[in-house]
Write a protein that holds these residues in place. Sequence first.
Motif, PDB file in Angstrom:
ATOM      1  N   GLN A  76       1.109  -0.964   0.168  1.00 38.75           N
ATOM      2  CA  GLN A  76      -0.461  -0.642  -0.317  1.00 38.75           C
ATOM      3  C   GLN A  76       0.668   1.196   0.076  1.00 38.75           C
ATOM      4  N   ASP A  78       0.601   5.842   0.661  1.00 41.90           N
ATOM      5  CA  ASP A  78       0.768   7.261   0.549  1.00 41.90           C
ATOM      6  C   ASP A  78       0.890   7.772   0.129  1.00 41.90           C
ATOM      7  N   ARG A  79       1.057   9.682   0.101  1.00 44.74           N
ATOM      8  CA  ARG A  79       0.957  10.930  -0.242  1.00 44.74           C
ATOM      9  C   ARG A  79       1.596  11.661   1.302  1.00 44.74           C
ATOM     10  N   GLN A  95       6.002   5.040   1.803  1.00 42.17           N
ATOM     11  CA  GLN A  95       5.020   3.716   2.272  1.00 42.17           C
ATOM     12  C   GLN A  95       5.270   4.550   3.475  1.00 42.17           C
ATOM     13  N   GLN A  96       4.386   5.243   4.161  1.00 43.84           N
ATOM     14  CA  GLN A  96       3.990   5.626   5.487  1.00 43.84           C
ATOM     15  C   GLN A  96       3.878   4.826   6.868  1.00 43.84           C
ATOM     16  N   TYR A  97       1.949   4.583   6.207  1.00 41.85           N
ATOM     17  CA  TYR A  97       1.756   3.236   7.428  1.00 41.85           C
ATOM     18  C   TYR A  97       2.016   1.894   7.058  1.00 41.85           C
ATOM     19  N   TYR A 271      -0.167  12.986   5.867  1.00 47.85           N
ATOM     20  CA  TYR A 271      -0.335  11.573   4.354  1.00 47.85           C
ATOM     21  C   TYR A 271      -1.325  11.394   4.333  1.00 47.85           C
ATOM     22  N   PHE A 272      -2.153  11.362   3.200  1.00 46.70           N
ATOM     23  CA  PHE A 272      -2.509  10.215   3.448  1.00 46.70           C
ATOM     24  C   PHE A 272      -2.810   8.670   2.016  1.00 46.70           C
ATOM     25  N   SER A 273      -3.867   8.036   1.893  1.00 48.34           N
ATOM     26  CA  SER A 273      -3.535   6.640   0.762  1.00 48.34           C
ATOM     27  C   SER A 273      -3.206   7.448  -0.321  1.00 48.34           C
ATOM     28  N   GLU A 274      -2.595   6.615  -0.838  1.00 50.63           N
ATOM     29  CA  GLU A 274      -2.616   7.596  -2.082  1.00 50.63           C
ATOM     30  C   GLU A 274      -3.636   6.414  -3.079  1.00 50.63           C
TER      31      GLU A 274
END
Length: 480
Positions: A76, A78-79, A95-97, A271-274
């Motif tokens: 997964q 992220d942005r 990939q932060q999370y 951050y949020f999901s790409e």
Amino acid sequence: MINFEVVIGIENHVELKTKTKMFSTGAVSYGKKPNSMVNPTDVGYPGTMPTVNKKGIELSLIACQALNLTINPIVQFDRKNYYYPDLAKGFQITQQYYPIGKNGVLTIIDEKGKPLKVKIERLHIEEDTAKQTHEEDCTLLDYNRSGIGLIEIVTQPVLSSAFQVRKYLEALREILVYTQVSDAKMNEGSLRCDVNISLRPVETKTFGNKVELKNINSIANIEKAIEYEIKRQTEILLMGKTVPQETRRFDEKTKTTVLMRHKTDSIDYKYFSEPNIFPIKLDKTWMKKVLKNTQELPSTKRNRYLTKLKLKTTDIEIILQDYALMNFFEKAIKLSSHYETIAHYLIGYTSTYLNQKGLTLTETALTPQNLVEMITLINNNVISNKQAKKVLQRILVEDYSPTKIVAELELKQISDPAEIKAIIEPVFTANLEILVQYKQRPERVIKFFMGELMKLTKEQVAPEIGQKVVLELITAKQGQ
């Protein structure tokens, strides 16, 4: 350092060895004309969409396995949102999370010769930014690098000296190169290192203020920068002051660290999901296939060279320091079991030649087949070690049969005892006064007759056979 404990954590950015970028079909390049390899997706042109590089995922999995990380089978992204000139689209895909790998370990040997397990917190995939070149009155941007696939490898703060950091980086670089995950060339930026260093009173659990060291271009300079920074922070603390939290760089001329910028609160990257890349569930069978076909790790190779090939430890380290040399050696030992002789000619004359000419092994004409053929000629007493050097000089510059070179240069060694005896026997007859000295000065007498034999044969006699014949003649003459 009696009063303070050093706490160090490492962050490495590693360029993946792919042909195209991580989220586009843009070509990966180095040294090309600035901004000549720019892809619309990498610079955020409206309407462009990212696509995940499959090879980049494969290499990330291989790195995770080599560093004993637990692999996340769901990929997964992220942005990371921020505006800076080196990031034209205003965000970075990362990939932060959900990093692809977590909780790994790389074992090194510390200053006391004991194993030290360096805990690796995470490994995640992201894309690179543009390269910045700072001039006196401006900053130049090269977007060729923008979008190249990276893995970021983050350790826990478990290192405590410049020596340990060097050993960790050397071991990490070796793994990355040998698994073909990356070229890991610090001078080209494919391996970059940020060092987070702080000091705290001994037996204190609270961390001190962290100083980040950035933009250091070699492992040697990283070691020097840490040693200086430990000294600098120690002096500040001994004066009763607080070490400011900041980012510093290493000045090669002064061998000191220099302030780049102060750090205050951490930046909120929102951050949020790409949204343009859905989560990818990795197929278990495909993953097993990828991880099964990985290259032999350096530690395994080192053990094999020592226990099975019976090479000297010093020779092993020289071979493993150069990937091209190791690769050549591996091909050669599949053709011959004379492992020590192969190693001898590779790390001896060949390495000297490469250093003198400023070449790499791949830039010569030498092939494993030709080297082994030459060694076979030596072992069959066709040529001597001295004659072999003349052959090696030729096959380094020309892909040509050593057997043909020996014939053309008339290097064939004299190894027939009867022929050698016929050559040297008249010398004995003419030098009886030397022969009678054998009991008092045996080494001098042997050396004299061997010297005469080499002169008469233009050093083309097999030394071992020649000496055996000389000793037999001495014994025979002594009995007359």
